[in-house]
Design an enzyme around this catalytic site. Structure first.
Site, PDB file in Angstrom:
ATOM      1  NE  ARG D  78      38.892  49.027  51.996  1.00 43.65           N
ATOM      2  CZ  ARG D  78      39.537  48.199  51.181  1.00 43.65           C
ATOM      3  NH1 ARG D  78      40.838  48.031  51.300  1.00 43.65           N
ATOM      4  NH2 ARG D  78      38.896  47.565  50.224  1.00 43.65           N
ATOM      5  CB  THR D 141      44.871  40.799  47.696  1.00 41.35           C
ATOM      6  OG1 THR D 141      44.462  41.700  46.660  1.00 41.35           O
ATOM      7  CG2 THR D 141      46.208  40.218  47.305  1.00 41.35           C
ATOM      8  CB  ILE D 142      40.504  40.063  44.259  1.00 38.56           C
ATOM      9  CG1 ILE D 142      40.406  41.592  44.335  1.00 38.56           C
ATOM     10  CG2 ILE D 142      39.485  39.416  45.180  1.00 38.56           C
ATOM     11  CD1 ILE D 142      39.152  42.127  43.676  1.00 38.56           C
ATOM     12  CG  ASP D 143      43.936  44.116  43.879  1.00 45.83           C
ATOM     13  OD1 ASP D 143      43.051  44.031  43.013  1.00 45.83           O
ATOM     14  OD2 ASP D 143      43.904  44.947  44.802  1.00 45.83           O
ATOM     15  NE  ARG D 178      25.630  48.676  21.816  1.00 45.13           N
ATOM     16  CZ  ARG D 178      24.594  48.387  22.577  1.00 45.13           C
ATOM     17  NH1 ARG D 178      24.680  47.381  23.426  1.00 45.13           N
ATOM     18  NH2 ARG D 178      23.490  49.076  22.490  1.00 45.13           N
ATOM     19  NE  ARG D 291      37.041  44.748  47.123  1.00 45.09           N
ATOM     20  CZ  ARG D 291      38.345  44.513  47.249  1.00 45.09           C
ATOM     21  NH1 ARG D 291      38.768  43.329  47.637  1.00 45.09           N
ATOM     22  NH2 ARG D 291      39.220  45.460  46.983  1.00 45.09           N
TER      23      ARG D 291
END
Lengths: 364, 364, 364, 364
Positions: D78, D141-143, D178, D291
């Site tokens: 990063r 990016t997974i975003d 639930r 990821r």
């Protein structure tokens, strides 16, 4: 709950089985039922159910929990109530079936018929529209060959299955130093084979839109072998044809009816590769596995989006359209634009270049 | 690091591809290399590599990260250096190949040869043992038909693939009201078809050990249809035979050589069902997909356990065994007990009763 | 159809959710219903449903098509109608619940109660047996910690999920040069973590049966890093404890109640590794995902085999047993042998050696 | 082979791990290497490798067979060589790192730098472009939150993982009655949670773009429970915020720094639901699993298409662009358009309506 003019619709699934049908039914039903208060009549086994009056109201519990299920809770059939050209409505079996559909549509007091299907289904939908019925279509097919939409639901699920199969073949091909041929669905359009072929790292990809030359294929495979590559994967669409066949077909102005001594194109290609190259070659015909199983997330989202968009059209009383995905937006396309047309892989499609750029042989 | 008399071993994988081969290689190598300091020589493409001297030392980086990979990093072949009966060592090609193996074994100064394979591989291993070599075998095959071990690695991975395929067929069968026939691997033993058939909820399961009567099958399918069941799944092993064929074979005291007009048993069964019952019937031949892909966790653990147990035998200098799983323990079994024998599904196997108890037709 | 003395049974699922419950229900029901003509009463939400009388007869359509479905069609609960020691039946809430069970059992005219559950469930089953009821148990749990059976259904499905998760972590660990800690289920027994740890190629495996020393773990990880390994995977069972905690617990003759400042053991281990080694460490807690989804083929077959064996016991009127898999055979084990015992990983288990042989650190 | 002015390029992967990185590297490399004869220099661990000069030439065998592998063969980090605003190049550590990059770029005689990354990566790429380097970016990016492209590679693979997790929770939620909360990745953008939420049939979907009101959520869940629904699934993005927090942030003209007593938003939501509704609520934090693993076929095709398009730009000497997918076409977008912007889910996005139409609560 919003009041709508549309009070009651019939819904049917028609043509080959395809992942995402239940997701789309659920999308239409949840939105039409809860948001707009429209009554939903489930019609069994495609148009046949409407001909025979095999129907039942769908309740909440019918479409709860079906999002992830493969197949269709309504059943399907390949029933085509009109003759292929749609002209002879009044003189034949086709017409009597079409008459039955129109009669039952009225008897059931439907305000619209929602059909989930492929090219054949939408052809019929258009003819029913011409005959005065309100119809809305949703594009489903693993072949991705419906005109007017960038993508159909079912396609990406089938790509997943086909790619996983190619992945599996890689290990066995690698261990044995072989050519592995895998035959995928697609009589007229090569979308599935092109996508899965690229995704699976296929070395040769043969699609109906690009007639192949067996010598080019063999040359490519031999070159790979000479470079020390231990195996090759050939992905072939069931409708792939050779250049010779394509020329014959063109001369005769019609589809060349092939009389083959092979069970299917996969076997033919494999036999020829083996004969010409001397390399051990094996065939896998993926078949019905491509149609089965739970829809992948992409198709669940797409089918749901088509379904809710259909409910919106119903609520607005906008009939006579197929829902389509165009440039990332769900839009209605008039049935007359869609009917009788086929979306094949264009020769200048980006993925054709992509495939060539990474060194894939497309058979030409 | 422990000192051992065994300093240097060759390792090869032989026969059909199978998930778990790399996991087993890694198990042998990690344990032998790190724990016992044994040198590992990788032999390419099964016995052929030893005949041709195609070998290389394996280093840590070779067996790092291969646990999950399908296929085999060593390559494999179906080379059988001995004649089937092993008697004519001195007068034929078989013998010259066997001689080359023995010569290269000595030239490479191997203390033992570790072979990963099925029945054919262990037959050869036994003959090499008789010829004076030190050999240890590990039982791999998707067929689970190796005598002396409760289970082979590769089997449960293949069951997973086959079951997933049956799961997929269910949805398409359900939607179209069909009989779906799926042909699975297994020429002589029905383990894979029995397990996957039960796991996939097959309605008819046909295995080589129980000759079938087509009329019983059709009767079962028609009964299901009459009960309102919308579809049926028929799982058939590629080696399934009819009672008639079984009787013919018995009379002739040998395997009846079938001359069939069908591409394979799946097509034959389907055609007969369709003809006798009138029900639409479709065939899927799963083929090579059953051999490919990553081993499932069960097989990774099993292969690793066999691999480390082989390293222990090497360290102790206990040669001439195949590793086996018996009553949840990994044990060595003398090669002479294994060679030439086949583990078929016994008629009183618990799963045969289980299948019958839930109403499955076994064809008899 | 065979006549049996047993005419009517209740069936319930109790304890934590687990893949294969529906497959087992189907196995019992198909065999009992069709083969023996026994009436099946479905009891909702475990023992609670029997206390409250929440029951319904199961018909063929109820157990058709449930083989592949996760969860349980009957619902479940962790209701324990007896006090832990089972002694005070007459003086507390526990007893009133047990009385209600016995009363409803009689009111429903059940000949036997079939319970699917884990250790708690079988404890209760045994107490009900002592109270005079006919009971048969089936061993389900992802923890594989039921005494008396080699394996429980649900276990191998959970191993699959956990291993797939470890496989996923490998790529992200590799890219970033990290230690990845994954916390798996297993409070008292480490079966799941041991199997998935080996299958996933875990570098450190921590289970409750082998108290760990954080320094040994760090030493192992640092050594790997110094050897140039780019990442490490630590698989830790939620019930793993340090040697210090284990000693404290032993001194106090009871389970040491840990007051931790960490959300769970995974976070604790990760924090300590990071602090002591300086290596970037990340945690994944797999949690409920381990219980969900379709059973894998192994568990479908196992659950079906247990189910049909239970039907056979019912037909024979042999009550008071739990079905078990022992040395590849399904056998009945008296409930008194099972109740109150726990099957932990023995220190001399073959897979412990296997793990050590391939260089895995077990924390000791 | 075509002659190009571009002779030598560096390639690096930067930022979070993401499926498809290797497929994209392979796409660039195969096309650039074979078609255009461009030399490829692999740079290790993102920008850090270029700062430190940790590079190596990539050869054919390096990018053969990596299509299906998760992670990145180059490693990533990063590292952000510029200060956030990019202004203070000359006075700080940031600048020295940037200087090192520029120096090494020249020393390596690179004609262009190809970077695969997300928003941070492209911000840096733009600053390097301003500093005079030739740069081409690929959006991973997974975003799915990179401005200028309809979709990023990695996104649909992460949707698959997240949806499969929700599918698993369904069975366990169903069995126990639930509320299951699942926390998915996405600090600033909710694409992943929106897609997986719809695909998984989530009942509540909370994304950063639509601040939530806990009372609306609880009301929705209670209503479902009153209608007899046995369970509910809440999908929440890690960056979801309440209306109150959103207002606070707005007032302060900056992101409200939340000081929470909960480990993460999922736990906070769960605790509040449980407290306000009394319904048993459980949390799963999917974390790093999103990821990892092999890219799905969609991402393999997308990454390959981006990769070959990058090679085309290199060959033409068109630098300074990020490749983007727009309306189904791969197009270059100037880096200055992309840098520093974020693609969030617009309030009028079609899928927002779709989700509402099927009755999903979006928290507002």
């Amino acid at each position: 709950m919003t009041k709508t003019k549309c009070k009651r619709v019939g819904i049917l699934t028609s043509g080959g089985d395809c992942p995402g049908l239940n997701a789309a039914i659920r999308g239409v039903a949840k939105s039409a039922y809860y948001k707009y208060g429209i009554e939903i009549i489930g019609i069994s086994n495609g148009y046949r159910g409407l001909i025979e009056g095999d129907v039942r109201p769908l309740k909440a519990k019918d479409f709860d929990g079906i999002l992830t299920r493969g197949g269709t809770i309504l059943g399907t059939s390949r029933e085509k109530p009109f003759k292929p050209d749609g002209r002879e409505r009044d003189s034949d079996a086709g017409s009597r079936k079409a008459d039955a559909i129109i009669e039952n549509y009225k008897k059931l007091k439907l305000d619209c018929l929602v059909v989930l299907g492929g090219n054949g289904t939408h052809k019929t939908a258009y003819l029913l529209k011409k005959a005065g019925l309100n119809v809305i279509g949703l594009p489903k097919t693993i072949d991705n060959d419906i005109w007017g939409t960038d993508v159909t639901f079912g396609f990406h699920s089938a790509v997943d299955v086909a790619t996983e199969a190619i992945d599996r073949l890689h290990s066995t091909a690698h261990s044995h130093n072989r050519v592995m041929v895998i035959e995928l669905m697609g009589h007229k359009a090569g979308w599935l084979t092109l996508y899965a072929g690229i995704a699976g790292g296929g070395d040769v990809i043969l699609i109906p839109e690009i007639p192949y030359c067996i010598d080019s294929i063999v040359e490519h495979l031999v070159k790979r072998s000479n470079q020390g590559k231990e195996f090759s994967i050939v992905a072939v669409a069931e409708g792939a044809i050779s250049k010779k066949e394509a020329n014959l077909a063109k001369e005769k102005k019609k589809k060349h009816k092939k009389e083959s001594k092979y069970p299917s194109i996969g076997y033919e290609i494999a036999k020829k590769i083996e004969k010409k190259s001397g390399m051990e070659t094996r065939v896998t015909v993926l078949g019905y596995l491509q149609r089965g199983g739970t829809p992948n997330p992409y198709d669940r989202v797409l089918a749901t989006a088509f379904g809710t968009a259909a409910a919106d059209l119903l609520a607005m009383g906008r009939y006579g359209y197929m829902l389509a995905m165009r440039n990332n937006h769900v839009v209605p396309v008039p049935l007359e634009e869609v009917a009788g047309r086929l979306k094949r892989v264009p020769p200048d499609h980006g993925l054709i270049s992509t495939a060539r750029d990474i060194g894939t042989c497309l058979g030409d």
